[in-house]
Enzyme design. Structure first.
Site, short mmCIF file in Angstrom:
data_model
loop_
_atom_site.label_atom_id
_atom_site.label_comp_id
_atom_site.label_asym_id
_atom_site.label_seq_id
_atom_site.Cartn_x
_atom_site.Cartn_y
_atom_site.Cartn_z
N PRO A 48 -10.42 50.01 82.97
CG PRO A 48 -10.13 47.79 82.39
CD PRO A 48 -11.11 48.92 82.29
CG ASN A 49 -4.98 48.51 84.03
OD1 ASN A 49 -4.70 48.29 85.20
ND2 ASN A 49 -5.37 47.55 83.20
NE ARG A 71 -2.13 51.31 81.21
CZ ARG A 71 -3.20 51.01 80.44
NH1 ARG A 71 -4.21 51.84 80.34
NH2 ARG A 71 -3.24 49.87 79.79
CE1 TYR A 81 -3.05 53.28 76.10
CE2 TYR A 81 -1.53 52.26 77.65
CZ TYR A 81 -2.52 52.15 76.70
OH TYR A 81 -2.99 50.91 76.34
CG ASN A 84 -10.17 54.79 76.90
OD1 ASN A 84 -10.24 53.59 76.58
ND2 ASN A 84 -9.02 55.44 76.94
CB ALA A 107 -8.43 45.75 78.79
CG HIS A 110 -9.90 45.12 73.10
ND1 HIS A 110 -10.05 45.92 71.98
CD2 HIS A 110 -9.00 45.78 73.89
CE1 HIS A 110 -9.26 46.99 72.09
NE2 HIS A 110 -8.62 46.92 73.24
CG ASP A 137 -25.61 43.22 75.85
OD1 ASP A 137 -25.43 43.40 74.62
OD2 ASP A 137 -25.70 42.10 76.37
CD GLU A 165 -14.80 52.24 70.42
OE1 GLU A 165 -15.67 52.14 69.54
OE2 GLU A 165 -13.91 51.40 70.61
CG HIS A 172 -9.73 53.13 72.00
ND1 HIS A 172 -9.92 52.38 73.13
CD2 HIS A 172 -10.78 52.86 71.19
CE1 HIS A 172 -11.02 51.67 73.00
NE2 HIS A 172 -11.56 51.94 71.83
CB ILE A 173 -4.96 57.23 74.85
CG1 ILE A 173 -5.92 57.80 75.91
CG2 ILE A 173 -3.65 58.03 74.79
CD1 ILE A 173 -5.42 57.62 77.35
CB SER A 174 -2.85 53.64 71.97
OG SER A 174 -3.80 52.61 72.25
NE ARG A 227 -1.20 49.31 72.08
CZ ARG A 227 -1.58 49.51 73.34
NH1 ARG A 227 -2.58 50.33 73.61
NH2 ARG A 227 -0.98 48.87 74.33
NE ARG A 230 -3.15 46.32 73.22
CZ ARG A 230 -3.29 46.24 74.54
NH1 ARG A 230 -4.38 46.67 75.13
NH2 ARG A 230 -2.33 45.72 75.30
C1 DQA Z 1 -6.92 51.94 75.34
C2 DQA Z 1 -6.53 50.81 74.38
C3 DQA Z 1 -6.85 49.44 74.98
O1 DQA Z 1 -6.51 48.41 74.07
C4 DQA Z 1 -6.09 49.24 76.26
O2 DQA Z 1 -6.44 48.02 76.86
C5 DQA Z 1 -6.23 50.36 77.22
C6 DQA Z 1 -6.31 51.74 76.72
C7 DQA Z 1 -6.46 53.32 74.81
O3 DQA Z 1 -6.94 54.32 75.38
O4 DQA Z 1 -5.64 53.41 73.92
O5 DQA Z 1 -6.19 50.17 78.43
O6 DQA Z 1 -8.34 51.97 75.43
#
Ligand code: DQA
Length: 149
Positions: free
Chosen positions: A11-12, A19, A24, A75, A78, A81, A88, A99, A101-103, A108, A112
């Site tokens: 998501p997002n 954003r 990011y 990725n 959210a 978490h 599963d 796996e 994550h950009i951040s 944080r 997270r």
């Molecule tokens: C994220 C980190 C997550 O905590 C967050 O909800 C995201 C992006 C990252 O790529 O850093 O939407 O997965």
């Protein structure tokens, strides 16, 4: 040939570039997608790039990947978490999973710091910005060719 990969975004992430640029960066979703497809091609991989804001759609995408793809880069945003369902589904995929994550999720908010998927994936990358996608593709190519050291 083990060369088909899917890069799944939660998501997002479709709003990258708009954003929270401090977390990011400025790259847009479209630019990121193109960079990933180009890098994959260079390495002899065929990559599909997917994004959904809906948990169940991501579960369906993972299930459908079992027969279609040799590796998953995810990725889960959210849902990382919160989603036992995504965990599963990934557990059923018996091939390499990275796996991403950009951040740096550990720098944080505390909510997270917990990933529900880290302990079932092959490996992970976090905190390196959108370059993490390129690094994940390079690692995936090595995993699929048994060249990872
Ligand atoms: C994220 C980190 C997550 O905590 C967050 O909800 C995201 C992006 C990252 O790529 O850093 O939407 O997965």
């Amino acid at each position: 040939m083990n060369n088909k990969i899917i890069i799944i975004n939660g998501p997002n992430l479709n709003l990258l570039g708009e954003r929270e640029q401090s977390q990011y960066g400025t790259i847009t979703y479209t630019e990121l997608k193109q960079n990933c497809i180009n890098e994959s091609k260079k390495l002899g991989l065929i990559a599909e790039f997917a994004q959904s804001n809906i948990e169940g759609e991501i579960v369906n995408t993972i299930q459908n990947s079992i027969k279609k793809f040799d590796g998953i880069i995810i990725n889960a945003a959210a849902f990382t978490h919160t989603s036992i369902a995504i965990r599963d589904a990934l557990s059923i995929f018996k091939k390499p999973i990275i796996e991403l994550h950009i951040s740096n999720i550990y720098k944080r908010e505390e909510f997270r710091h917990k990933s529900l998927i880290s302990d079932i994936v092959t490996g992970g990358i976090f905190g390196l910005g959108s370059d993490g996608y390129i690094l994940a593709i390079i690692s995936m190519q090595k995993l699929l060719n048994n060249e990872n050291k």
